[in-house]
Design a protein around this motif. Structure first.
Motif, PDB file in Angstrom:
ATOM      1  N   ASN A 270     -24.644 -40.321 -16.823  1.00 54.88           N
ATOM      2  CA  ASN A 270     -25.383 -41.140 -17.772  1.00 54.88           C
ATOM      3  C   ASN A 270     -26.825 -40.668 -17.928  1.00 54.88           C
ATOM      4  N   ALA A 271     -27.017 -39.335 -17.737  1.00 53.80           N
ATOM      5  CA  ALA A 271     -28.353 -38.808 -17.986  1.00 53.80           C
ATOM      6  C   ALA A 271     -28.333 -38.226 -19.387  1.00 53.80           C
ATOM      7  N   GLN A 272     -28.422 -39.100 -20.372  1.00 51.04           N
ATOM      8  CA  GLN A 272     -28.168 -38.673 -21.741  1.00 51.04           C
ATOM      9  C   GLN A 272     -29.253 -37.716 -22.230  1.00 51.04           C
ATOM     10  N   PHE A 273     -30.464 -38.066 -21.903  1.00 55.49           N
ATOM     11  CA  PHE A 273     -31.558 -37.224 -22.383  1.00 55.49           C
ATOM     12  C   PHE A 273     -31.409 -35.799 -21.868  1.00 55.49           C
ATOM     13  N   LEU A 274     -31.142 -35.722 -20.582  1.00 57.45           N
ATOM     14  CA  LEU A 274     -31.014 -34.397 -19.988  1.00 57.45           C
ATOM     15  C   LEU A 274     -29.840 -33.634 -20.566  1.00 57.45           C
ATOM     16  N   ALA A 275     -28.753 -34.359 -20.866  1.00 57.88           N
ATOM     17  CA  ALA A 275     -27.601 -33.674 -21.437  1.00 57.88           C
ATOM     18  C   ALA A 275     -27.988 -33.018 -22.756  1.00 57.88           C
ATOM     19  N   VAL A 276     -28.689 -33.763 -23.531  1.00 58.39           N
ATOM     20  CA  VAL A 276     -29.064 -33.217 -24.848  1.00 58.39           C
ATOM     21  C   VAL A 276     -30.041 -32.052 -24.684  1.00 58.39           C
ATOM     22  N   VAL A 277     -30.997 -32.267 -23.816  1.00 55.65           N
ATOM     23  CA  VAL A 277     -31.987 -31.192 -23.605  1.00 55.65           C
ATOM     24  C   VAL A 277     -31.296 -29.949 -23.089  1.00 55.65           C
ATOM     25  N   ASN A 278     -30.398 -30.123 -22.136  1.00 58.76           N
ATOM     26  CA  ASN A 278     -29.641 -29.010 -21.608  1.00 58.76           C
ATOM     27  C   ASN A 278     -28.940 -28.260 -22.733  1.00 58.76           C
ATOM     28  N   PHE A 279     -28.248 -29.015 -23.585  1.00 60.91           N
ATOM     29  CA  PHE A 279     -27.506 -28.422 -24.689  1.00 60.91           C
ATOM     30  C   PHE A 279     -28.448 -27.596 -25.571  1.00 60.91           C
ATOM     31  N   ILE A 280     -29.528 -28.242 -25.996  1.00 63.80           N
ATOM     32  CA  ILE A 280     -30.398 -27.589 -26.983  1.00 63.80           C
ATOM     33  C   ILE A 280     -31.153 -26.422 -26.349  1.00 63.80           C
TER      34      ILE A 280
END
Lengths: 109, 165, 641
Positions: free
Chosen positions: B46-56
């Motif tokens: 549930n670390a949504q921000f990090l998931a997105v940052v990781n992706f980008i």
């Protein structure tokens, strides 16, 4: 979201640690085994990622957002490091025409 | 629960593929897939921000950068000589030792309690942003300087110097 | 006058400094004047000191004066001061040293006139006189030891004076090393004395010693060690072989050092420590035995020697043996009297020999001399007087001193007396042999030598005459009561030996026995003189050349009883072998090996460690991983729950 959250209940922290250690080890092996400098840098990125994941797991486990903030900074740092590192590699390639790590032995004593 | 194990297995598999393929471009691609699996792990936590940052950032920027350099240096062929067997063996052994050490510490630590998300909201963008801009404001600003430095450094380093001569 | 004692040694030291430092700047005449002048002034001061002591003795006082100069070492229990002691014994020695020293300095002006090292010679001679005076005047064993070592040093410097000749240098080294062996005995004795008596001053040690028992073990050890030192300095068995080799030095050196002064230092030291020796009868017996053996051995060697100076050298060793014999049988005054008369006639004989050598253009082999009495009249007459004196023929001085020793020897042990008489007969024989071979018969030298024959200059003949007068009349100093004399020297020296006299019961010979003894030795000497005359003048026998075959006894004597060869095999070669072993094995292999090895080890380690810096980045990373693993493992293992 709740299903995800519920899904995660029950995975012991141990397993996260073990998993990240394995990824980290794979990164180390990559660094030691490959001779292409770019591959080595990629292995380093792999290691960093493993650490990031572990930090996030600990942060979720203890409810402390500091872990995730730290991960955020690590990512920023990794980006900067990759930029500079690749620039150096380009320069080295221009001078020595090779990205073989064994060719970079000007440091010998 | 089983999702975690499945995704973990995928991560390990693609990571191994990354370091064992001979073709550098294949290696980059496998690493991208590995990072994707990591993104899924972040979501599971549930670390949504990090998931997105990781992706980008990771998959979108860093790996693209790697690919650019590879293409620039024209390394898409198999031009890389491998290390001798002894060295590879020693490398694997060293890695294995590292793993063993860490795994051994687990026995000692006994942190096998299951993850109970005390506060599942901390991974959300809003709450993370609040923490970032209140407690960690200074590192945040300094990291911007860091990025600036890196940018300047990279441009300077990679500039073609034959113009001066 | 006693207050000016410190001037007496100081003046020769100043002479040494002036002549030594300015040796190239001063003209020869000035050097000679300075060198001899300081000794003359010292002699005059010594006369003044002697007068003071004599006056004190006349009124029956102890006549012991101590003049402290300064406190030298003061460390806990050890108090050593530089101070001078004047008593009858040292007063007489002062006169001998400065008086005969002065005569020899004057002689040297003539003898060394053509030598390029003229000033250096006088500097060394003055230095020697300085050290000898320290030895004689010292009021404690340390000052005496300083003088003792110093005269050894000067002996080395002067024997090897013509240093370009390597055999002379070897002789000088031999003298110095043998002296040093004796000096070790002196030093250990000094340590023992300090441990036993708590002080080194004569005025403290001797009264304390007088209270100890006869035959005390510590005293025995001390006296034996002191005697070892004396054998080294005064050339007795076993440390006597340096003296004949010391004839490599110029003749005035032989006269001063090896006849009159340095070699008598041993006797002086024993006479000074007489109470210690009297309380150790075993040592005294050893002293007497060694003395008589040396006397006979040296006399036996002298009979076949052909070098005029070697004859005199062995004669000196022999006469020193007599002095030790005298000390050993308790005749302290007799021995010291013999020191006095020996200084006169041996100094005279050496200076005369120097005159002969000078006339013969540096020829020393008596087989090439002969018939010199016509060309060298003064030398001949004075040497005749010296020869008669040393042979113990009355009424010259040697008779009185030797006879006193022999009388005491008779009292102590008849065998000693018989051996002493044998030695005296040999002495007479070889001395007259020397005289006849040199001055009588036909001249056997080369024609060039014959052309250069001339009497020596005044500077050389005046001292000869002075010493001849002293040799002739010196006996009057201590005429025994049997002949109606007053025992002047004995009563003068009485306070020095009075503690010893208390220990020993005085035995007196009847006058008839004394006349018998005197008669036997005197007549014997005369007979031997006649025998020598028969052999070397009437039959004109010339000694054989070096390569000729000799009969067994004669061969032994000619080769000095192979003593030098014996020492060479027993001592010198094993020592050289040991030294070689230490050099090759211990020093080169072991010590150098360790030092070089540690250096090499570090170098090799560095070389090995350098391989780590291979420039191979993969290698570096590998080690980083390994290090990380090790640290983690360590942390893991030491983790406390």
């Amino acid at each position: 979201m709740e299903t995800i959250v519920q899904n995660i209940q029950g995975v012991p922290l141990n397993h996260y640690i073990l998993f990240c250690s394995i990824i980290f080890t794979i990164g180390v092996i990559g660094v030691l085994t490959r001779r292409n400098v770019i591959i080595i840098m990629m292995s380093v990125e792999l290691m960093l990622n493993a650490v990031n994941l572990l930090l996030t797991a600990f942060s979720a486990h203890s409810g402390d957002p500091a872990g995730q903030v730290f991960v955020f900074f690590i990512m920023a740092l990794a980006a900067a490091e990759v930029a500079v590192g690749l620039a150096i590699i380009v320069m080295v390639y221009r001078n020595t025409r090779s990205v073989d790590i064994n060719a970079l032995n000007r440091l010998r004593g | 629960m089983s999702v975690f194990y499945f995704v973990a297995f995928l991560s390990i598999f693609f990571a191994l593929m990354t370091i064992f393929t001979k073709n550098p471009v294949h290696s980059v691609l496998y690493l991208v897939i590995t990072f994707f699996t990591f993104t899924i792990h972040y979501i599971l936590l549930n670390a949504q921000f990090l998931a997105v940052v990781n992706f980008i950032v990771y998959m979108g920027a860093i790996m693209v950068l790697f690919l650019f350099v590879l293409m620039l240096l024209n390394l898409n062929k198999d031009t890389e000589p491998l290390k001798s067997n002894l060295v590879k063996f020693m490398g694997v052994v060293a890695g294995a030792c590292l793993l063993l050490t860490v795994a051994g510490s687990l026995r000692l630590m006994e942190v096998s309690n299951p993850i109970v998300l005390k506060n599942p909201d901390i991974g959300l963008v809003g709450s993370l942003g609040k923490v970032l801009f209140s407690d960690f404001l200074l590192p945040f600003e300094i990291s911007s300087i860091l990025l600036l430095t890196a940018m300047v450094g990279a441009v300077l380093l990679a500039k073609n110097e034959s113009k001066k001569a | 006058m006693i207050d000016l004692i410190w001037l007496i040694p100081l003046l020769p030291l100043v002479g040494f400094l002036i002549n030594g430092i300015a040796r190239n700047a001063l003209p020869k005449s000035l050097v000679g004047v300075i060198g001899s002048g300081v000794v003359l002034v010292a002699f005059l001061l010594s006369c003044g000191v002697f007068a003071t002591v004599y006056a004190a003795r006349q009124v029956g006082a102890d006549a012991t004066f101590i003049q402290p100069i300064f406190e030298w070492i003061s460390a806990g229990d050890l108090q050593i001061s530089l101070s001078f002691l004047v008593d009858p014994l040292s007063a007489v020695m002062l006169l001998i040293v400065t008086g005969i020293g002065f005569l020899i300095h004057v002689y040297s002006v003539g003898y060394m006139m053509h030598d390029p090292g003229f000033a250096k010679f006088f500097a060394f001679l003055n230095l020697f006189v300085f050290f000898m005076l320290l030895l004689v005047l010292g009021s404690n064993y340390i000052v005496m030891f300083i003088g003792w070592e110093g005269v050894g040093l000067c002996s080395y410097l002067l024997i090897g004076f013509w240093f370009r000749n390597s055999s002379y240098v070897k002789a000088a080294k031999k003298a110095f090393v043998m002296n040093r062996i004796g000096d070790l005995g002196f030093l250990i004795a000094v340590f023992l004395i300090f441990a036993t008596f708590g002080s080194l001053e004569f005025s403290t040690v001797f009264p304390q010693a007088a209270g100890m028992a006869v035959g005390d073990a510590t005293l025995l050890l001390i006296t034996l060690l002191l005697f070892v030192a004396a054998t080294g300095k005064s050339a007795q068995i076993p440390l006597f072989t340096w003296l004949p080799d010391a004839m490599a030095g110029p003749t005035p050196v032989s006269a001063l050092i090896h006849a009159a002064t340095m070699v008598t230092a041993g006797i002086y030291m024993i006479a000074r420590s007489n109470i210690l020796f009297t309380l150790s009868p075993i040592t005294l017996q050893i002293v007497a035995a060694v003395g008589i053996c040396t006397a006979l051995l040296a006399a036996a060697i002298a009979v076949t020697q052909n070098d005029i100076k070697k004859v005199l050298a062995y004669s000196t060793v022999s006469q020193l043996g007599y002095m030790f014999l005298g000390l050993g049988v308790g005749a302290f005054t007799g021995a010291f009297f013999h020191v006095l008369t020996h200084a006169f006639f041996k100094g005279l004989l050496f200076l005369g020999a120097g005159s002969v050598i000078h006339a013969m253009s540096d020829e020393q082999d008596m087989r090439r001399m002969g018939g010199l009495k016509k060309q060298l009249p003064v030398t001949y007459v004075t040497m005749l007087i010296g020869t008669v004196a040393i042979s113990g023929i009355p009424p010259l001085s040697g008779f009185f001193s030797k006879d006193e020793i022999l009388a005491h020897a008779f009292i102590s042990n008849t065998a000693l007396w018989i051996l002493g008489v044998v030695g005296a007969l040999l002495t007479s024989f070889y001395m007259f042999r020397m005289l006849f071979l040199t001055f009588f018969g036909k001249f056997r030298g080369s024609d060039t030598q014959a052309d250069h024959l001339h009497e020596s200059p005044m500077t050389m003949t005046m001292p000869l005459v002075a010493l001849a007068i002293l040799s002739a009349l010196g006996g009057l100093l201590n005429v025994p009561s049997a002949l109606g004399g007053g025992h002047a020297l004995e009563s003068f020296l009485a306070p020095v030996f009075e503690d010893s006299a208390l220990q020993v019961e005085a035995v007196h010979l009847s006058h008839n026995t004394e006349y018998l003894l005197m008669g036997i030795s005197a007549v014997g000497a005369l007979i031997m003189a006649v025998v020598a005359y028969q052999q070397y003048v009437s039959k004109a026998v010339v000694p054989k050349s070096d390569e000729a075959q000799r009969r067994a006894l004669s061969k032994l004597s000619y080769h000095k009883f192979y003593v030098d060869e014996l020492y060479e095999t027993l001592v010198v070669r094993p020592l050289n072998g040991l030294s070689g072993f230490f050099y090759r094995v211990v020093d080169k292999s072991i010590i150098d090996g360790i030092v070089n090895g540690s250096g090499k080890t570090i170098g090799e380690t560095g070389k090995g460690l350098r391989l780590l810096q291979s420039g191979n980045v993969g290698f570096y990373i590998f080690f980083m991983v390994v290090a990380a693993v090790v640290l983690l493992a360590y942390g893991l293992l030491t983790f406390n729950r």
